[in-house]
Enzyme design. Structure first.
Site, PDB file in Angstrom:
ATOM      1  N   ASP A 397      -7.829   8.150  -1.012  1.00  0.00           N
ATOM      2  CA  ASP A 397      -7.865   7.365  -2.244  1.00  0.00           C
ATOM      3  C   ASP A 397      -8.596   6.062  -1.898  1.00  0.00           C
ATOM      4  O   ASP A 397      -8.516   5.597  -0.763  1.00  0.00           O
ATOM      5  CB  ASP A 397      -6.436   7.088  -2.710  1.00  0.00           C
ATOM      6  CG  ASP A 397      -6.412   6.187  -3.918  1.00  0.00           C
ATOM      7  OD1 ASP A 397      -7.094   6.509  -4.893  1.00  0.00           O
ATOM      8  OD2 ASP A 397      -5.727   5.146  -3.864  1.00  0.00           O
ATOM      9  N   ASP A 595      -1.648   5.561  -1.542  1.00  0.00           N
ATOM     10  CA  ASP A 595      -0.549   4.590  -1.469  1.00  0.00           C
ATOM     11  C   ASP A 595       0.112   4.313  -2.801  1.00  0.00           C
ATOM     12  O   ASP A 595       1.145   3.659  -2.856  1.00  0.00           O
ATOM     13  CB  ASP A 595      -1.052   3.264  -0.882  1.00  0.00           C
ATOM     14  CG  ASP A 595      -1.899   2.487  -1.888  1.00  0.00           C
ATOM     15  OD1 ASP A 595      -2.614   3.132  -2.673  1.00  0.00           O
ATOM     16  OD2 ASP A 595      -1.847   1.249  -1.888  1.00  0.00           O
ATOM     17  N   ASP A 599      -0.884   8.519  -6.825  1.00  0.00           N
ATOM     18  CA  ASP A 599      -1.323   9.414  -5.748  1.00  0.00           C
ATOM     19  C   ASP A 599      -0.258  10.472  -5.414  1.00  0.00           C
ATOM     20  O   ASP A 599      -0.544  11.434  -4.715  1.00  0.00           O
ATOM     21  CB  ASP A 599      -1.619   8.619  -4.463  1.00  0.00           C
ATOM     22  CG  ASP A 599      -2.769   7.641  -4.643  1.00  0.00           C
ATOM     23  OD1 ASP A 599      -3.711   7.986  -5.377  1.00  0.00           O
ATOM     24  OD2 ASP A 599      -2.720   6.545  -4.064  1.00  0.00           O
TER      25      ASP A 599
END
Length: 699
Positions: A397, A595, A599
């Site tokens: 990400d 995080d 996600d």
């Protein structure tokens, strides 16, 4: 034991770990009583008790008791066996004396066989009663055959005795088990270290006075005083003072972290310099340290898929070995002599004991997951450690993972309104948003000393931006998609947007009453370690992807800064998981690193999910591996640890399994004395545990 537990009605799974001497039984709440589980294990022939927060001291006491018992048994066995072993040489030299006397040997061998060796008979009986056959069955059969045949020869007047073979085998196996027990204790050192980190007392402020109380008596809301050099007792928030804290036990990072009022502190971290007061927020089993200990214990008690294969092999191995021993005995009895057949059969039974096979995987998993915890890497189970080893691609990400997650405003472009007015409107609307880009705009406005007002209505459009009513006007702030969906004309401003995006900046478009009024460019800095970590993963042969809600141009600009070519751009939060599934459908073993709350589905969908520990609890819950440090070097370390642990497991299994299978034909052909077989078998277990302990040197 697993078979016995899995037969219980309602049991979903039962996992027994040879290294930790623990069983984990999963069943629906209220369906089974603790006593039923204990009773099922007792019926299978074993002792058990429900673990109720067993302290490290209690475990140490139990382990030391076991080692003491083994040492005592070995010494007595060795004293009784030595004369028998010496008698063998006198017999070979043709000298007859008291040591070679059959009745004297019988007297020495009997306590070794039935008192010292009682553990093997009991183990064999329990194993057979439980419907299996373990190493105790082989040892009991092999030594009993040598012992009883020697007794028969005494009465038959034949001076061929094999008491020394049975006694030496038992003595050597006890020696091996003693070394094994000592080594097994060392594999759980990570847990002992973690438990030892917790301070025993806390200095609490009560009615204006300082009182030192046991940590168990702390309550949420207590104000605790921490002085220089002391450990923080529990988790909480600083209410007065500031300091630098050594958080290496949590993150593996040795550089102290500065803390001030409003900052979180974690129990068991060390206060380096200043004195401060903090309010206790998490105590007992809710503290970060307690959760880490529980996570590491669960991981160390889990099984990797490769171990299940070893368990299956062990299950069929013993009956096959007994069959080979029987065929060998009959064959040599027919072509040579009864004595030769018996000795070769005993050697087969002893060399084939699969105890090393049972220890090969759990010992390596214990040391590997413990070493991970020391480095700020929490691995949920052995299965995830093994899956990480198989990974061939990894998705990162962008925000808060590759980047710092703390963006700053870099440019403000105005089309009609003043720049200050554009910032004021945008910041007033974003004030109720929790998005990092919105926070950057609010921070900039506050730095400029602007008076921000509340928006009349506000709604977030996930992955696109937000819409609001402010000072009687309709406001939109977000990306291209939000503007296009609301018929805002961007034609004359595309060049401005593209220029900002090629510089790796995110263009936040502001529309007032459906007219584009300005653009606020926000950039999120790359974490210092991101580029080096990504390069290392690529050097390991992994295909690296970056996933983001940013448009293709901005995403590629950021990807270029860290060396990622495979970009998944314009991905809405709810679509991240489907992007993971797409790669998996192409035959890839996919890891996902993130995080944020958005996600979590992608972390759960990946073969291995890595949560950055500085992120949210939800992400950590969904992930398989949690990185307590906020940078990507943790991913590299986790991958290296996974490869090293799996390499150790494969070495252990090779040594344990191929050693046995190689030894059996040698024993069957008469090239292996039963005593040599006993020594080799005993030390195969020790070598497997010792090889696992080499993982403690991992850096």
């Amino acid at each position: 034991m697993e078979k016995a537990l899995n037969k219980l009605e309602g049991v979903i799974s039962a996992n027994v770990n040879l290294s930790t001497n623990k069983a984990v039984v999963e069943f629906p709440s209220g369906l089974l009583e603790d006593s039923q589980i204990v009773e099922a294990i007792k019926k299978a022939g074993y002792k058990a008790e429900i673990e109720r927060d067993v302290s490290s001291d209690r475990e140490k006491e139990l382990r030391e008791k076991e080692i003491k018992s083994l040492k005592k048994s070995f010494i007595i066995s060795a004293i009784l066996t030595l004369p028998l072993f010496s008698a063998m040489f006198f017999h070979m030299a043709g000298q007859m004396n008291l040591l070679t006397n059959g009745y004297f040997q019988w007297a020495l061998a009997t306590p070794v066989q039935f008192l010292i060796g009682a553990r093997f008979y009991k183990g064999a009986y329990k194993s057979l009663r439980g419907g299996g056959a373990n190493m105790d069955v082989l040892i009991a059969m092999g030594t009993s055959a040598a012992y009883f045949y020697s007794v028969y020869n005494i009465f038959a007047g034949v001076h061929e005795y094999y008491f020394e073979a049975s006694a030496v085998i038992i003595t050597l196996i006890l020696l091996g088990k003693t070394f094994e027990a000592v080594a097994k204790g060392k594999t759980s050192e990570a847990i002992k270290k973690l438990m030892g980190l917790q301070p025993k007392t806390a200095r609490v402020l009560k009615d204006g006075e300082e009182k030192e109380i046991p940590i168990e008596n702390l309550q949420i809301g207590d104000i605790i005083i921490v002085k220089p050099g002391e450990k923080v007792p529990v988790d909480g928030v600083i209410v007065q003072g500031s300091s630098s804290l050594d958080e290496s036990m949590i993150t593996g990072e040795s550089i102290p972290v500065d803390k001030g009022e409003g900052d979180q502190v974690v129990g068991a971290t060390i206060n380096k310099f200043g004195s401060f007061r903090f309010e206790a927020q998490k105590i007992g089993k809710d503290t970060v340290l307690s959760q880490i200990i529980r996570l590491v214990e669960d991981a160390q008690g889990s099984k990797a898929p490769v171990q299940r294969l070893a368990d299956k092999i062990s299950g069929i191995f013993v009956p096959v070995v007994i069959g080979i021993a029987l065929v060998t005995f009959l064959a040599f009895n027919f072509i040579d002599s009864f004595n030769t057949g018996l000795i070769n059969a005993v050697a087969i039974l002893v060399i084939a004991c699969p105890c090393a096979l049972g220890l090969a995987t759990p010992t390596a998993i214990m040391v590997g997951t413990g070493k991970g915890a020391e480095n700020g890497i929490l691995i949920k189970s052995g299965e995830h450690l093994e899956r990480a080893h198989k990974m061939d691609s990894i998705i990162f990400d962008k925000t808060g993972t590759i980047t710092k997650g703390k963006p700053d405003v870099t440019d403000i472009l105005s089309f009609g309104e003043k720049e200050d007015e554009i910032l004021r409107i945008a910041a007033s609307v974003e004030k109720t948003s929790e998005h990092p880009l919105g926070e950057a705009i609010v921070k900039k406005a506050e730095e400029e000393g602007m008076d921000l007002r509340e928006a009349e209505s506000f709604s977030a459009v996930p992955g696109k931006g937000l819409q609001a009513s402010f000072e009687g006007k309709s406001i939109l702030i977000g990306n291209r998609r939000l503007m296009i969906e609301n018929n805002v004309d961007l034609a004359n401003r595309e060049k401005d947007i593209e220029k900002l995006e090629t510089e790796g900046k995110t263009a936040m478009l502001l529309s007032v009453d459906r007219r584009l009024t300005g653009i606020i460019a926000v950039a999120d800095g790359i974490k210092e370690t991101s580029q080096a970590a990504i390069r290392e993963l690529q050097d390991m042969g992994l295909k690296v992807f970056m996933i983001t809600g940013d448009n293709e141009r901005t995403a590629r600009a950021i990807g270029a800064q860290v060396g990622i070519e495979n970009i998944l751009a314009d991905v809405l939060p709810e679509d991240k998981a489907s992007e993971v599934e797409k790669l998996k459908s192409q035959g890839m073993h996919v890891g996902m690193v993130g995080d944020g709350i958005n996600d979590a589905p992608a972390l759960a969908a990946a073969d291995v999910g890595f949560a950055i520990g500085t992120g949210t609890d939800v992400a950590m819950e969904a992930a398989d591996i949690t990185l307590m440090r906020g940078d990507l070097e943790g991913v590299v370390t986790a991958m290296r640890l996974s490869h090293r642990t799996m390499k150790t497991i494969k070495q252990n299994l090779f040594w344990a399994f191929f050693y046995n299978t190689l030894g059996i034909p040698f024993a069957a052909l008469g090239f292996l004395n039963p005593m040599v077989a006993g020594a080799a078998m005993a030390f195969s277990s020790v070598s497997v545990v010792s090889n696992s302990l080499r993982l403690r040197n991992f850096k």
